[in-house]
Scaffold this motif. Structure first.
Motif, PDB file in Angstrom:
ATOM      1  N   VAL A   1       0.851  -1.196   0.000  1.00 55.87           N
ATOM      2  CA  VAL A   1       0.000   0.000   0.000  1.00 55.87           C
ATOM      3  C   VAL A   1       0.883   1.241   0.000  1.00 55.87           C
ATOM      4  N   ILE A   2       1.926   1.244   0.804  1.00 50.90           N
ATOM      5  CA  ILE A   2       2.855   2.379   0.837  1.00 50.90           C
ATOM      6  C   ILE A   2       3.492   2.579  -0.530  1.00 50.90           C
ATOM      7  N   GLN A   3       3.869   1.488  -1.170  1.00 52.68           N
ATOM      8  CA  GLN A   3       4.452   1.584  -2.515  1.00 52.68           C
ATOM      9  C   GLN A   3       3.450   2.166  -3.501  1.00 52.68           C
ATOM     10  N   ARG A   4       2.196   1.724  -3.413  1.00 52.73           N
ATOM     11  CA  ARG A   4       1.155   2.238  -4.315  1.00 52.73           C
ATOM     12  C   ARG A   4       0.919   3.726  -4.080  1.00 52.73           C
ATOM     13  N   LEU A   5       0.917   4.156  -2.827  1.00 57.51           N
ATOM     14  CA  LEU A   5       0.728   5.575  -2.523  1.00 57.51           C
ATOM     15  C   LEU A   5       1.864   6.402  -3.115  1.00 57.51           C
ATOM     16  N   ASP A   6       3.080   5.882  -3.028  1.00 57.71           N
ATOM     17  CA  ASP A   6       4.229   6.576  -3.621  1.00 57.71           C
ATOM     18  C   ASP A   6       4.074   6.670  -5.142  1.00 57.71           C
ATOM     19  N   GLU A   7       3.588   5.601  -5.762  1.00 60.98           N
ATOM     20  CA  GLU A   7       3.340   5.616  -7.209  1.00 60.98           C
ATOM     21  C   GLU A   7       2.285   6.656  -7.566  1.00 60.98           C
ATOM     22  N   LEU A   8       1.260   6.781  -6.730  1.00 59.66           N
ATOM     23  CA  LEU A   8       0.210   7.771  -6.982  1.00 59.66           C
ATOM     24  C   LEU A   8       0.755   9.196  -6.881  1.00 59.66           C
ATOM     25  N   VAL A   9       1.646   9.433  -5.919  1.00 54.10           N
ATOM     26  CA  VAL A   9       2.280  10.755  -5.805  1.00 54.10           C
ATOM     27  C   VAL A   9       3.040  11.061  -7.094  1.00 54.10           C
ATOM     28  N   THR A  10       3.834  10.105  -7.546  1.00 55.79           N
ATOM     29  CA  THR A  10       4.623  10.292  -8.771  1.00 55.79           C
ATOM     30  C   THR A  10       3.716  10.519  -9.976  1.00 55.79           C
ATOM     31  N   PHE A  11       2.625   9.770 -10.062  1.00 53.98           N
ATOM     32  CA  PHE A  11       1.691   9.912 -11.185  1.00 53.98           C
ATOM     33  C   PHE A  11       1.046  11.300 -11.172  1.00 53.98           C
ATOM     34  N   PHE A  12       0.694  11.800  -9.983  1.00 56.47           N
ATOM     35  CA  PHE A  12       0.110  13.137  -9.903  1.00 56.47           C
ATOM     36  C   PHE A  12       1.092  14.183 -10.432  1.00 56.47           C
ATOM     37  N   PHE A  13       2.364  14.050 -10.079  1.00 53.53           N
ATOM     38  CA  PHE A  13       3.371  14.984 -10.578  1.00 53.53           C
ATOM     39  C   PHE A  13       3.438  14.944 -12.099  1.00 53.53           C
ATOM     40  N   ARG A  14       3.314  13.750 -12.678  1.00 52.09           N
ATOM     41  CA  ARG A  14       3.315  13.656 -14.142  1.00 52.09           C
ATOM     42  C   ARG A  14       2.071  14.304 -14.735  1.00 52.09           C
ATOM     43  N   LEU A  15       0.918  14.075 -14.130  1.00 54.53           N
ATOM     44  CA  LEU A  15      -0.316  14.683 -14.634  1.00 54.53           C
ATOM     45  C   LEU A  15      -0.244  16.207 -14.623  1.00 54.53           C
ATOM     46  N   MET A  16       0.414  16.760 -13.613  1.00 52.57           N
ATOM     47  CA  MET A  16       0.505  18.210 -13.475  1.00 52.57           C
ATOM     48  C   MET A  16       1.710  18.794 -14.214  1.00 52.57           C
ATOM     49  N   HIS A  17       2.523  17.951 -14.835  1.00 52.92           N
ATOM     50  CA  HIS A  17       3.739  18.398 -15.532  1.00 52.92           C
ATOM     51  C   HIS A  17       4.718  19.077 -14.572  1.00 52.92           C
ATOM     52  N   TRP A  18       4.888  18.466 -13.410  1.00 51.54           N
ATOM     53  CA  TRP A  18       5.780  18.982 -12.386  1.00 51.54           C
ATOM     54  C   TRP A  18       7.015  18.103 -12.212  1.00 51.54           C
ATOM     55  N   GLY A  19       7.487  17.480 -13.252  1.00 46.55           N
ATOM     56  CA  GLY A  19       8.584  16.531 -13.151  1.00 46.55           C
ATOM     57  C   GLY A  19       9.786  17.039 -12.391  1.00 46.55           C
ATOM     58  N   ASP A  20      10.103  18.308 -12.539  1.00 44.64           N
ATOM     59  CA  ASP A  20      11.292  18.880 -11.903  1.00 44.64           C
ATOM     60  C   ASP A  20      11.205  18.890 -10.380  1.00 44.64           C
ATOM     61  N   TYR A  21      10.011  18.819  -9.834  1.00 46.61           N
ATOM     62  CA  TYR A  21       9.840  18.987  -8.399  1.00 46.61           C
ATOM     63  C   TYR A  21       9.579  17.684  -7.639  1.00 46.61           C
ATOM     64  N   ARG A  22       9.427  16.570  -8.336  1.00 45.78           N
ATOM     65  CA  ARG A  22       9.112  15.311  -7.646  1.00 45.78           C
ATOM     66  C   ARG A  22      10.188  14.927  -6.637  1.00 45.78           C
ATOM     67  N   SER A  23      11.444  15.004  -7.016  1.00 47.41           N
ATOM     68  CA  SER A  23      12.506  14.602  -6.093  1.00 47.41           C
ATOM     69  C   SER A  23      12.574  15.548  -4.889  1.00 47.41           C
ATOM     70  N   GLN A  24      12.379  16.842  -5.112  1.00 42.16           N
ATOM     71  CA  GLN A  24      12.380  17.797  -4.001  1.00 42.16           C
ATOM     72  C   GLN A  24      11.223  17.519  -3.053  1.00 42.16           C
ATOM     73  N   PHE A  25      10.067  17.229  -3.611  1.00 45.20           N
ATOM     74  CA  PHE A  25       8.894  16.942  -2.786  1.00 45.20           C
ATOM     75  C   PHE A  25       9.136  15.674  -1.978  1.00 45.20           C
ATOM     76  N   GLY A  26       9.791  14.704  -2.597  1.00 45.92           N
ATOM     77  CA  GLY A  26      10.089  13.456  -1.917  1.00 45.92           C
ATOM     78  C   GLY A  26      11.059  13.627  -0.761  1.00 45.92           C
ATOM     79  N   GLU A  27      11.820  14.708  -0.758  1.00 46.00           N
ATOM     80  CA  GLU A  27      12.781  14.957   0.315  1.00 46.00           C
ATOM     81  C   GLU A  27      12.116  15.486   1.588  1.00 46.00           C
ATOM     82  N   LEU A  28      10.861  15.871   1.478  1.00 50.02           N
ATOM     83  CA  LEU A  28      10.148  16.308   2.677  1.00 50.02           C
ATOM     84  C   LEU A  28      10.095  15.140   3.660  1.00 50.02           C
ATOM     85  N   GLN A  29      10.137  15.435   4.899  1.00 49.64           N
ATOM     86  CA  GLN A  29      10.154  14.389   5.917  1.00 49.64           C
ATOM     87  C   GLN A  29       8.734  13.925   6.256  1.00 49.64           C
TER      88      GLN A  29
END
Length: 142
Positions: A71-99
């Motif tokens: 489930v955690i893996q699927r949620l992470d995939e959904l976060v990544t997919f949302f970034f693709r839908l919004m064309h925010w590719g440059d910010y996915r790694s930065q967002f992932g660095e949030l604690q």
């Protein structure tokens, strides 16, 4: 930054932020992109329901600590997919660095989208214009 009431805003001092806001809002103008976002939103909440996850943040919510790894893996995939839908590719790694975990990241993104989609009626009725000023009728400086 220039603000002319009742709603002209020019963000010259924050061009990257202004550009990202425009990119986000343009996803609402593109009918195919908007449909994809709406389907993503609805299917994500269905997934939450199927997995007994509260869709909204709760102060005492510790469910993310008890979620199975798949489930955690699927949620992470959904976060990544949302970034693709919004064309925010440059910010996915930065967002992932949030604690924060994937569930809370996804909740934040869904909250952002709920607020963003309130702009759609204004875009559709030509009451909101992106990238051009109705006052000066010129595109923004780049």
């Amino acid at each position: 930054m220039r603000y002319n009431s009742p709603g002209h805003i020019k963000l010259d001092l924050l061009p990257r932020l202004a550009q990202q806001i425009e990119i986000s809002a343009r996803q609402l103008s593109d009918n195919d992109a908007f449909i994809a976002l709406e389907e993503f939103y609805a299917s994500t909440y269905r997934y939450f329901k199927e997995n007994n996850i509260n869709g909204f943040d709760d102060e005492g919510d510790s469910i993310s600590h008890t979620l199975p790894p798949q489930v955690i893996q699927r949620l992470d995939e959904l976060v990544t997919f949302f970034f693709r839908l919004m064309h925010w590719g440059d910010y996915r790694s930065q967002f992932g660095e949030l604690q924060i975990d994937s569930l809370h990241q996804l909740r934040a993104l869904l909250a952002y989208y709920r607020r963003l989609r309130k702009l759609k009626p204004y875009l559709d009725s030509d009451k909101l214009f992106l990238g051009i000023s109705r006052l000066t009728n010129t595109p923004p400086n780049t």
